[in-house]
Design a protein around this motif. Structure first.
Motif, short mmCIF file in Angstrom:
data_model
loop_
_atom_site.label_atom_id
_atom_site.label_comp_id
_atom_site.label_asym_id
_atom_site.label_seq_id
_atom_site.Cartn_x
_atom_site.Cartn_y
_atom_site.Cartn_z
N LEU A 155 -14.38 -40.29 -49.50
CA LEU A 155 -13.80 -39.93 -48.20
C LEU A 155 -13.82 -38.43 -47.98
CD1 LEU A 155 -10.76 -42.40 -48.09
CD2 LEU A 155 -12.89 -42.54 -46.78
N LYS A 156 -13.56 -37.65 -49.06
CA LYS A 156 -13.62 -36.19 -48.95
C LYS A 156 -15.02 -35.74 -48.55
CE LYS A 156 -11.86 -35.29 -53.10
NZ LYS A 156 -11.34 -34.55 -54.29
N MET A 157 -16.03 -36.33 -49.19
CA MET A 157 -17.40 -35.94 -48.89
C MET A 157 -17.79 -36.30 -47.46
SD MET A 157 -18.73 -34.47 -51.63
CE MET A 157 -17.11 -33.66 -51.62
N LEU A 158 -17.38 -37.47 -47.02
CA LEU A 158 -17.70 -37.89 -45.66
C LEU A 158 -17.03 -36.99 -44.63
CD1 LEU A 158 -17.48 -41.78 -46.02
CD2 LEU A 158 -19.54 -40.40 -45.69
N ARG A 159 -15.78 -36.64 -44.88
CA ARG A 159 -15.08 -35.74 -43.96
C ARG A 159 -15.73 -34.36 -43.95
NH1 ARG A 159 -10.97 -31.92 -43.76
NH2 ARG A 159 -9.64 -32.08 -41.90
N SER A 160 -16.06 -33.86 -45.14
CA SER A 160 -16.71 -32.55 -45.22
C SER A 160 -18.07 -32.55 -44.54
CB SER A 160 -16.86 -32.13 -46.68
OG SER A 160 -15.62 -31.78 -47.24
N SER A 161 -18.79 -33.66 -44.68
CA SER A 161 -20.08 -33.79 -44.03
C SER A 161 -19.94 -33.57 -42.52
CB SER A 161 -20.67 -35.17 -44.31
OG SER A 161 -21.87 -35.36 -43.60
N TYR A 162 -18.91 -34.17 -41.95
CA TYR A 162 -18.68 -34.04 -40.51
C TYR A 162 -18.18 -32.64 -40.14
CZ TYR A 162 -16.34 -34.50 -36.01
OH TYR A 162 -15.93 -34.31 -34.72
N THR A 163 -17.11 -32.18 -40.81
CA THR A 163 -16.47 -30.94 -40.38
C THR A 163 -17.34 -29.72 -40.62
OG1 THR A 163 -15.31 -30.72 -42.51
CG2 THR A 163 -14.16 -31.87 -40.73
N LYS A 164 -18.04 -29.66 -41.73
CA LYS A 164 -18.83 -28.47 -42.04
C LYS A 164 -20.11 -28.42 -41.23
CE LYS A 164 -16.55 -27.88 -46.39
NZ LYS A 164 -15.47 -28.79 -45.90
N THR A 165 -20.69 -29.59 -40.96
CA THR A 165 -21.85 -29.62 -40.07
C THR A 165 -21.45 -29.20 -38.66
OG1 THR A 165 -22.83 -31.40 -41.38
CG2 THR A 165 -23.71 -31.07 -39.18
N LEU A 166 -20.30 -29.69 -38.21
CA LEU A 166 -19.79 -29.30 -36.89
C LEU A 166 -19.50 -27.80 -36.84
CD1 LEU A 166 -18.82 -30.14 -34.09
CD2 LEU A 166 -16.58 -30.65 -35.08
N SER A 167 -18.94 -27.26 -37.91
CA SER A 167 -18.64 -25.82 -37.96
C SER A 167 -19.91 -24.99 -37.83
CB SER A 167 -17.93 -25.47 -39.26
OG SER A 167 -16.67 -26.10 -39.33
N ALA A 168 -20.96 -25.41 -38.54
CA ALA A 168 -22.23 -24.68 -38.47
C ALA A 168 -22.80 -24.72 -37.05
CB ALA A 168 -23.23 -25.28 -39.45
N LEU A 169 -22.68 -25.86 -36.39
CA LEU A 169 -23.15 -25.98 -35.01
C LEU A 169 -22.34 -25.11 -34.06
CD1 LEU A 169 -25.07 -27.33 -33.03
CD2 LEU A 169 -23.46 -29.25 -32.87
N LEU A 170 -21.02 -25.06 -34.26
CA LEU A 170 -20.16 -24.21 -33.44
C LEU A 170 -20.53 -22.74 -33.60
CD1 LEU A 170 -16.63 -25.83 -33.85
CD2 LEU A 170 -17.81 -25.42 -31.69
N ILE A 171 -20.77 -22.33 -34.84
CA ILE A 171 -21.16 -20.94 -35.11
C ILE A 171 -22.46 -20.62 -34.38
CG2 ILE A 171 -21.98 -19.36 -36.90
CD1 ILE A 171 -20.00 -20.78 -38.81
#
Length: 244
Positions: A155-171
């Motif tokens: 679950l940690k990995m799945l959440r990180s997959s979403y949040t960190k990919t989204l963060s990179a897109l926001l940047i």
């Protein structure tokens, strides 16, 4: 009860402050810690032992909150001295969690979801000894996922997959908006569909990602190691972006 901490960064320091009970003694050691961590330890007033080995041996619950890169090495070095519950809170893959379990008895896999210093963080736990940690609900909302070590890691990995990919897109998107002098307007139009607090949350997410880019990259690498047989085009692109 004695609760020991390996690592005393923001997560450990906040947990220490939350564990406000006359029945709980919290301990840690500055051994091999950074200057910032040593300062955190000194300022907190936590009970200090000379070595991490001593902390591990004395603890009824030993909490590892270091970094994804060092989590396994920490378990190799000190997990065998822990006779109580070993609670790993690092953002690591299922495979790394399984390997840690070979170096220590009574492993519980954990994750704090939400900012640790917010009003409503949640501690998720899994493992056959997870029930023994449900008393932590008196201090931080605690939820048992299952009796299987590794389930929280997934679950940690799945959440990180979403949040960190989204963060990179926001940047990336905000950088382009800045180039055209339209950053404020960019967030304004997103707020129309994403909610009134979107701008504030997004800017906070961007700042946090940039300030902790090395750790974020380590976490993305863990995701790739964990789900390497899956289609991870977006995750790999996020890792490339943050590595820049």
């Amino acid at each position: 009860m004695i609760i020991g901490f390996i690592g005393f960064g923001k997560v450990s320091k906040t947990l220490f402050n939350l564990l406000d009970s006359k029945d709980i003694i919290c301990i840690t050691s500055p051994e091999q810690r950074s200057d910032k961590t040593v300062e955190n330890i000194r300022d907190s007033g936590i009970e200090v032992f000379e070595s991490i080995k001593e902390v591990a041996a004395a603890s009824d619950i030993l909490i590892s909150a270091t970094s994804p890169k060092s989590a396994l090495d920490v378990a190799r070095k000190y997990g065998g001295y822990c006779r109580g519950i070993y609670l790993d809170l690092n953002n690591i893959s299922q495979d790394t969690t399984y390997e840690i379990s070979s170096h220590t008895d009574n492993l519980v896999d954990g994750a704090i979801i939400g900012k640790i210093d917010s009003d409503n963080p949640i501690l998720y736990i899994s493992g056959k000894h997870a029930d023994d940690l449900l008393f932590l609900n008196d201090f931080i909302k605690t939820k048992k996922i299952s009796s299987n070590v590794g389930d929280v890691a997934i679950l940690k990995m799945l959440r990180s997959s979403y949040t960190k990919t989204l963060s990179a897109l926001l940047i990336e998107s905000s950088e382009i908006a800045q180039k055209y002098g339209l950053e404020e307007e960019f967030f304004d139009i997103l707020t129309l569909t994403e909610g009134e607090n979107f701008t504030q949350k997004s800017l906070s997410r961007i700042d946090n990602t940039l300030a902790n880019s090395q750790r974020k990259c380590e976490e993305l690498e863990e995701i790739i190691n964990c789900f390497g047989d899956c289609d991870l085009i977006m995750v790999r692109a996020a890792l490339e972006k943050l590595n820049r």
